[in-house]
Design an enzyme around this catalytic site. Structure first.
Site: not given
Ligand code: IPE
Ligand code: IPE
Ligand code: MG
Length: 240
Positions: A19, A36, A130
């Site tokens: 995240d 990303h 792995l």
């Molecule tokens: C969880 O992250 C999903 C992934 C890392 C793919 P999100 O950014 O979607 O989760 P929330 O919305 O903070 O709970």
């Molecule tokens: C995690 O990073 C990747 C996905 C959920 C695809 P985020 O896109 O959720 O990044 P934040 O949480 O907004 O910083």
């Molecule tokens: Mg996120």
């Protein structure tokens, strides 16, 4: 700080909620999609590090069943990245003896992505290092719902007896059938929640949350998590 992993128990299965890509980009005044992109580079590096450390299973949360709620630009960019990295991953997996598996409901993706996933699994299935598991269009509740549906169908057709259903039976109907449950869950960027990840499988997993944003994650961060894991006392409900 140099970490020393000598004598440490390496968790057999590490699950990751990667995240913070968006926040990483925002901090730099960049569009979220750049976060990303950088996050994908970190995934590649992490696969190589985990393979070298002797971790047996690495499961990363790439795209949740709830992530479709994001803007069409962001979802579209994620799909494009996915297409690009599936091809790269084929090379990385072969070079590092990595077996790739995808969990989640792949049927919602475009046909070429589904074919790419199938190819990646097919061409790496005999690798013995792995096992790298990517959760895409994955949701814990969706996975359990799909499993219950199939169990009900098998009961109706007589393959399965309702009275004979055990916890092992349920596990075997999940996308993670045959895999051990995660020993360690790492979530980056500070959020302390599961966000619908591996709800059944994380029952007794040790949880480590770091403020590090996913694109900044590296070997030192992984080692910190493993050191913390080694200090935990896993009781599984018993007494030590
Ligand atoms: C969880 O992250 C999903 C992934 C890392 C793919 P999100 O950014 O979607 O989760 P929330 O919305 O903070 O709970
Ligand atoms: C995690 O990073 C990747 C996905 C959920 C695809 P985020 O896109 O959720 O990044 P934040 O949480 O907004 O910083
Ligand atoms: Mg996120």
């Amino acid at each position: 700080m140099e970490q020393n992993l000598e004598g440490m128990v390496i968790p057999r299965h590490v699950a990751l909620i990667l995240d913070g890509n968006g926040r990483w980009a925002k901090k730099r005044g960049l569009p979220r999609t750049m976060g990303h992109k950088e996050g994908c580079v970190t995934v590649e590096k992490t696969v190589e590090i985990a393979a070298r450390m002797g971790i047996e299973y690495l499961t990363v949360y790439g795209f949740s069943t709830e992530n479709w709620k994001r803007s069409s630009e962001e979802v579209g960019a994620l799909m494009q990245l996915f297409r690009y990295y599936m091809v790269r991953l084929l090379k990385i997996a072969s070079a590092n003896n990595v077996r790739v598996k995808m969990i989640g409901d792949r049927n919602r993706f475009d046909k070429d992505i589904i074919e790419g996933i199938n190819r990646l699994e097919r061409e790496t299935k005999d690798n013995t290092g792995l096992t790298f598991v990517i959760a895409v269009n994955y949701g814990g509740r969706d996975e359990i719902t799909r499993a219950v549906r199939r169990m009900a169908q098998d009961c109706a057709s007589g393959i399965l007896k309702a009275d004979a259903i055990t916890e092992e039976t349920v596990s075997s109907y999940l996308d993670t059938a045959q895999m051990p449950d995660p020993d360690l869950l790492i979530r980056t960027s500070g959020e302390i929640r599961l966000s619908n990840y591996l709800l059944w499988q994380l029952a007794y997993t040790e949880i480590f949350v770091t403020d590090c944003l996913w694109p900044d994650f590296n070997k030192e961060e992984l080692e910190k998590a493993i050191l913390a894991y080694n200090k935990r006392e896993r009781r599984f409900g018993g007494v030590k």
